[in-house]
Design a protein around this motif. Structure first.
Motif, PDB file in Angstrom:
ATOM      1  N   ALA A   1      15.158 -15.089  -1.112  1.00  0.00           N
ATOM      2  CA  ALA A   1      13.734 -15.436  -1.218  1.00  0.00           C
ATOM      3  C   ALA A   1      12.858 -14.224  -0.912  1.00  0.00           C
ATOM      4  CB  ALA A   1      13.403 -16.585  -0.271  1.00  0.00           C
ATOM      5  N   LEU A   2      13.214 -13.472   0.123  1.00  0.00           N
ATOM      6  CA  LEU A   2      12.436 -12.289   0.482  1.00  0.00           C
ATOM      7  C   LEU A   2      12.468 -11.264  -0.643  1.00  0.00           C
ATOM      8  CD1 LEU A   2      10.755 -10.824   2.596  1.00  0.00           C
ATOM      9  CD2 LEU A   2      12.878  -9.965   3.594  1.00  0.00           C
ATOM     10  N   ALA A   3      13.655 -11.024  -1.191  1.00  0.00           N
ATOM     11  CA  ALA A   3      13.776 -10.061  -2.299  1.00  0.00           C
ATOM     12  C   ALA A   3      12.957 -10.516  -3.504  1.00  0.00           C
ATOM     13  CB  ALA A   3      15.246  -9.896  -2.682  1.00  0.00           C
ATOM     14  N   ARG A   4      13.019 -11.790  -3.817  1.00  0.00           N
ATOM     15  CA  ARG A   4      12.287 -12.333  -4.971  1.00  0.00           C
ATOM     16  C   ARG A   4      10.783 -12.211  -4.760  1.00  0.00           C
ATOM     17  NH1 ARG A   4      14.989 -16.527  -5.108  1.00  0.00           N
ATOM     18  NH2 ARG A   4      13.678 -17.871  -3.834  1.00  0.00           N
ATOM     19  N   GLU A   5      10.318 -12.517  -3.578  1.00  0.00           N
ATOM     20  CA  GLU A   5       8.877 -12.444  -3.285  1.00  0.00           C
ATOM     21  C   GLU A   5       8.340 -11.027  -3.383  1.00  0.00           C
ATOM     22  OE1 GLU A   5       6.613 -14.649  -2.775  1.00  0.00           O
ATOM     23  OE2 GLU A   5       7.688 -16.528  -2.402  1.00  0.00           O
ATOM     24  N   LEU A   6       9.190 -10.040  -3.059  1.00  0.00           N
ATOM     25  CA  LEU A   6       8.742  -8.646  -3.040  1.00  0.00           C
ATOM     26  C   LEU A   6       9.123  -7.875  -4.299  1.00  0.00           C
ATOM     27  CD1 LEU A   6       9.574  -7.747   0.674  1.00  0.00           C
ATOM     28  CD2 LEU A   6       7.483  -8.734  -0.266  1.00  0.00           C
ATOM     29  N   GLY A   7       9.706  -8.564  -5.272  1.00  0.00           N
ATOM     30  CA  GLY A   7      10.076  -7.910  -6.509  1.00  0.00           C
ATOM     31  C   GLY A   7      11.181  -6.897  -6.341  1.00  0.00           C
ATOM     32  N   LEU A   8      12.110  -7.163  -5.397  1.00  0.00           N
ATOM     33  CA  LEU A   8      13.205  -6.239  -5.128  1.00  0.00           C
ATOM     34  C   LEU A   8      14.486  -6.707  -5.794  1.00  0.00           C
ATOM     35  CD1 LEU A   8      12.657  -5.772  -1.297  1.00  0.00           C
ATOM     36  CD2 LEU A   8      12.037  -4.144  -3.083  1.00  0.00           C
ATOM     37  N   ASP A   9      15.366  -5.759  -6.060  1.00  0.00           N
ATOM     38  CA  ASP A   9      16.705  -6.091  -6.508  1.00  0.00           C
ATOM     39  C   ASP A   9      17.408  -6.790  -5.356  1.00  0.00           C
ATOM     40  OD1 ASP A   9      19.434  -6.065  -7.140  1.00  0.00           O
ATOM     41  OD2 ASP A   9      19.279  -4.174  -8.227  1.00  0.00           O
ATOM     42  N   THR A  10      18.052  -7.922  -5.611  1.00  0.00           N
ATOM     43  CA  THR A  10      18.718  -8.657  -4.531  1.00  0.00           C
ATOM     44  C   THR A  10      19.836  -7.845  -3.906  1.00  0.00           C
ATOM     45  OG1 THR A  10      20.165  -9.708  -6.161  1.00  0.00           O
ATOM     46  CG2 THR A  10      18.205 -10.927  -5.465  1.00  0.00           C
ATOM     47  N   GLY A  11      20.232  -6.760  -4.550  1.00  0.00           N
ATOM     48  CA  GLY A  11      21.263  -5.909  -3.986  1.00  0.00           C
ATOM     49  C   GLY A  11      20.711  -4.813  -3.093  1.00  0.00           C
ATOM     50  N   THR A  12      19.380  -4.778  -2.889  1.00  0.00           N
ATOM     51  CA  THR A  12      18.790  -3.768  -2.019  1.00  0.00           C
ATOM     52  C   THR A  12      19.358  -3.914  -0.627  1.00  0.00           C
ATOM     53  OG1 THR A  12      16.717  -3.807  -3.249  1.00  0.00           O
ATOM     54  CG2 THR A  12      16.649  -2.877  -1.038  1.00  0.00           C
ATOM     55  N   PRO A  13      19.995  -2.886  -0.058  1.00  0.00           N
ATOM     56  CA  PRO A  13      20.611  -3.018   1.266  1.00  0.00           C
ATOM     57  C   PRO A  13      19.569  -3.265   2.338  1.00  0.00           C
ATOM     58  CG  PRO A  13      20.594  -0.716   0.589  1.00  0.00           C
ATOM     59  CD  PRO A  13      20.153  -1.521  -0.601  1.00  0.00           C
ATOM     60  N   SER A  14      19.901  -4.171   3.265  1.00  0.00           N
ATOM     61  CA  SER A  14      18.940  -4.541   4.296  1.00  0.00           C
ATOM     62  C   SER A  14      18.717  -3.445   5.310  1.00  0.00           C
ATOM     63  CB  SER A  14      19.426  -5.804   5.026  1.00  0.00           C
ATOM     64  OG  SER A  14      20.665  -5.572   5.654  1.00  0.00           O
ATOM     65  N   THR A  15      19.675  -2.534   5.453  1.00  0.00           N
ATOM     66  CA  THR A  15      19.517  -1.480   6.441  1.00  0.00           C
ATOM     67  C   THR A  15      19.331  -0.101   5.811  1.00  0.00           C
ATOM     68  OG1 THR A  15      21.912  -1.231   6.571  1.00  0.00           O
ATOM     69  CG2 THR A  15      20.886  -2.718   8.148  1.00  0.00           C
ATOM     70  N   GLY A  16      19.367  -0.065   4.486  1.00  0.00           N
ATOM     71  CA  GLY A  16      19.236   1.217   3.809  1.00  0.00           C
ATOM     72  C   GLY A  16      17.782   1.539   3.533  1.00  0.00           C
ATOM     73  N   PRO A  17      17.529   2.628   2.813  1.00  0.00           N
ATOM     74  CA  PRO A  17      16.159   3.032   2.492  1.00  0.00           C
ATOM     75  C   PRO A  17      15.477   1.960   1.651  1.00  0.00           C
ATOM     76  CG  PRO A  17      17.717   4.805   2.066  1.00  0.00           C
ATOM     77  CD  PRO A  17      18.523   3.580   2.326  1.00  0.00           C
ATOM     78  N   ALA A  18      14.213   1.758   1.909  1.00  0.00           N
ATOM     79  CA  ALA A  18      13.453   0.779   1.128  1.00  0.00           C
ATOM     80  C   ALA A  18      13.355   1.243  -0.313  1.00  0.00           C
ATOM     81  CB  ALA A  18      12.043   0.622   1.724  1.00  0.00           C
ATOM     82  N   GLN A  19      13.415   0.299  -1.237  1.00  0.00           N
ATOM     83  CA  GLN A  19      13.328   0.634  -2.650  1.00  0.00           C
ATOM     84  C   GLN A  19      11.873   0.544  -3.134  1.00  0.00           C
ATOM     85  OE1 GLN A  19      16.155   1.432  -4.535  1.00  0.00           O
ATOM     86  NE2 GLN A  19      17.017   1.561  -2.487  1.00  0.00           N
ATOM     87  N   SER A  20      11.405   1.602  -3.684  1.00  0.00           N
ATOM     88  CA  SER A  20      10.038   1.615  -4.209  1.00  0.00           C
ATOM     89  C   SER A  20      10.005   0.986  -5.576  1.00  0.00           C
ATOM     90  CB  SER A  20       9.535   3.062  -4.288  1.00  0.00           C
ATOM     91  OG  SER A  20       8.263   3.095  -4.883  1.00  0.00           O
ATOM     92  N   SER A  21       8.960   0.215  -5.834  1.00  0.00           N
ATOM     93  CA  SER A  21       8.802  -0.412  -7.164  1.00  0.00           C
ATOM     94  C   SER A  21       7.742   0.341  -7.932  1.00  0.00           C
ATOM     95  CB  SER A  21       8.376  -1.865  -7.007  1.00  0.00           C
ATOM     96  OG  SER A  21       9.366  -2.583  -6.311  1.00  0.00           O
ATOM     97  N   SER A  22       8.072   0.787  -9.110  1.00  0.00           N
ATOM     98  CA  SER A  22       7.086   1.529  -9.896  1.00  0.00           C
ATOM     99  C   SER A  22       6.778   0.790 -11.156  1.00  0.00           C
ATOM    100  CB  SER A  22       7.650   2.920 -10.210  1.00  0.00           C
ATOM    101  OG  SER A  22       8.870   2.815 -10.891  1.00  0.00           O
TER     102      SER A  22
ATOM    103  N   ALA B   1       0.826  -1.210   0.000  1.00  0.00           N
ATOM    104  CA  ALA B   1       0.000   0.000   0.000  1.00  0.00           C
ATOM    105  C   ALA B   1       0.863   1.264   0.000  1.00  0.00           C
ATOM    106  CB  ALA B   1      -0.923   0.000   1.220  1.00  0.00           C
ATOM    107  N   ALA B   2       2.031   1.184   0.650  1.00  0.00           N
ATOM    108  CA  ALA B   2       2.925   2.346   0.709  1.00  0.00           C
ATOM    109  C   ALA B   2       3.819   2.468  -0.530  1.00  0.00           C
ATOM    110  CB  ALA B   2       3.807   2.249   1.957  1.00  0.00           C
ATOM    111  N   GLY B   3       3.721   1.496  -1.437  1.00  0.00           N
ATOM    112  CA  GLY B   3       4.531   1.538  -2.647  1.00  0.00           C
ATOM    113  C   GLY B   3       5.985   1.145  -2.442  1.00  0.00           C
ATOM    114  N   GLU B   4       6.278   0.440  -1.358  1.00  0.00           N
ATOM    115  CA  GLU B   4       7.663   0.054  -1.080  1.00  0.00           C
ATOM    116  C   GLU B   4       8.111  -1.117  -1.947  1.00  0.00           C
ATOM    117  OE1 GLU B   4       8.683  -0.471   3.046  1.00  0.00           O
ATOM    118  OE2 GLU B   4       7.054   0.843   3.676  1.00  0.00           O
ATOM    119  N   PHE B   5       7.171  -1.993  -2.270  1.00  0.00           N
ATOM    120  CA  PHE B   5       7.484  -3.175  -3.068  1.00  0.00           C
ATOM    121  C   PHE B   5       6.200  -3.726  -3.674  1.00  0.00           C
ATOM    122  CE2 PHE B   5       7.651  -4.263   1.541  1.00  0.00           C
ATOM    123  CZ  PHE B   5       6.439  -4.935   1.642  1.00  0.00           C
TER     124      PHE B   5
END
Length: 214
Positions: free
Chosen positions: A193-214, A143-147
């Motif tokens: 697995a978490l990155a794949r399920e959420l459509g994230l780049d596997t390089g998204t840092p775990s402690t950095g800003p969340a990556q929005s998917s558009s 809902a927040a557009g994070e993934f």
């Protein structure tokens, strides 16, 4: 020194904590009422006063452990940060490579639940509530557009299935021997697995800003 007189609720809590410890140490099948009583220096009769049978004590001990796990999960998911960070934090805590304790206890519980209806309901309830909590925070992130995630409930099921399976591997075999899964490899698989399920780049840092998917 005389023992401090405990209320009924306090005594029950003490007995449940001792029962959890004895189950982790001895296993569901081998643990006895006498083991729990001996751990606290009380009589068998006192344990039986609060829990009339070993089966009722064991079921109550697992329910107690489940509530503790769910309370910790609630703290992690209730933090004031992004859904992605909360989700990653919860998954890494729960994973067999994380700080969560009690995997030996729950593997014992799953095995015993095949024969004990009361214990089966406890493990089912924990499973339902864990999946529901994960699905809820995934829905918040979508809902927040994070993934992206078209089916949060299915994602929660797949993630917990992976975590449970890895827990059995690591707890039973200790990450040693031919074909065994190492703790490092297991954590990599969980993150992937978490990155794949959420459509994230596997390089998204775990402690950095969340990556929005558009």
């Amino acid at each position: 020194m005389a023992r401090v007189r405990l209320s009924v609720a306090e005594r029950r809590e003490e007995l449940l904590r001792a029962a959890v410890g004895q189950i982790e140490e001895r296993g569901v099948v081998a643990v006895r009422i006498a083991d729990v009583a001996s751990a606290l220096g009380v009589s068998n009769a006192l344990v039986l006063y609060h829990f009339s049978t070993k089966e009722k004590l064991v079921a109550a001990a697992f329910a107690h452990a489940a509530e503790g796990d769910l309370a910790e999960l609630g703290k992690l998911l209730g933090r004031r940060t992004t859904a992605l960070r909360r989700l990653r934090s919860a998954v890494r805590w729960y994973a067999p490579t994380g700080p969560a304790k009690g995997w030996r206890l729950w593997i014992e519980g799953w095995a015993a639940a095949l024969r004990e209806p009361a214990l089966r309901e406890v493990t089912r309830d924990l499973d339902r509530r864990w999946k529901a909590a994960l699905a809820e925070v995934i829905e918040e992130g979508v809902a927040a557009g994070e993934f992206r995630c078209p089916d949060p409930s299915a994602t929660a099921l797949r993630l917990t299935a992976l975590l449970d399976g890895l827990a059995v591997q690591l707890t039973s075999y200790g990450g040693a021997g031919a074909g065994a899964v190492s703790r490092t490899r297991a954590q990599e698989w969980v993150d992937e697995a978490l990155a794949r399920e959420l459509g994230l780049d596997t390089g998204t840092p775990s402690t950095g800003p969340a990556q929005s998917s558009s």
